[in-house]
Write an enzyme that holds these catalytic residues in place. Structure first.
Site: not given
Length: 208
Positions: A85, A164, A174
């Site tokens: 940013s 993995a 999630r």
């Protein structure tokens, strides 16, 4: 959100690593069904999950919010390189005002913000975006100070690399409906971006 798998480790790297333990190279079928089954059996069924760490995936993720990025960073066994940013907020300097909050300006704001299923939250995000634009374009505040006024919904862009085993952990946590909705979307997008021949290793991790 857009997720692309840029590079990945071939499955035979993991099967050869497993066969190193037993010196069973003569039973390999050069990455065929026997080797694929071996990876699943040893890594997933027998839970010798360290063998899955030989498989690595490199993703490009576009359009994730800074709020979701914070949650992604909690999965520490991974590597992230994120759009800065400090160096890229100039993208807002030449943009016209996002006011009034009409349909046209809300649509324009979607270039920079992740919208949610709540109009009031989205409206407040656009107002925060407008305040950030004013700081940059009218008050000439430097990026490294203006960034503190960035809304959590501001979109970012990152390179994300993960093995993995860690990806299985990520998908398990999630893809749950208890996870942040954007993280659920990311989990699905990461799975969908995997090469087809690798997806069988992760199917049991998905919650829905």
């Amino acid at each position: 959100m857009e997720v692309i798998c840029k590079h990945y480790t071939p499955l035979d790297i993991a099967s050869q690593a497993i066969r190193t333990c037993w010196q069973s190279f003569e039973y390999s079928d050069d990455g065929g069904c026997k080797d694929k089954e071996l990876i699943h059996r040893v890594g997933n069924i027998f839970r010798h999950s360290s063998t899955l760490e030989h498989l690595y995936y490199n993703f490009e993720i576009k359009g994730l919010s800074r709020g979701a990025l914070q949650e992604l960073s909690r999965h520490r066994i991974a590597s992230l390189s994120v759009k800065s940013s400090r160096y890229t907020l100039r993208e807002l300097k030449e943009v016209e005002s996002f006011l009034p909050l009409n349909e046209t300006n809300l649509e324009r704001a979607k270039e920079f913000l992740v919208f949610v299923d709540n109009e009031k939250v989205n409206a407040m995000s656009v107002l925060a975006l407008e305040n950030l634009r004013i700081l940059l374009s009218e008050h000439n505040i430097k990026n490294d100070l203006a960034k503190y006024a960035m809304p959590e919904s501001y979109k970012t862009h990152l390179a994300y690399s993960i093995n993995a085993r860690s990806l299985q952990n990520f998908l398990t946590l999630r893809s749950s409906n208890k996870a942040l909705k954007e993280m659920q979307d990311l989990a699905k997008a990461l799975f969908d971006a995997l090469p087809g021949e690798h997806q069988y290793l992760f199917e049991d991790c998905l919650k829905h």
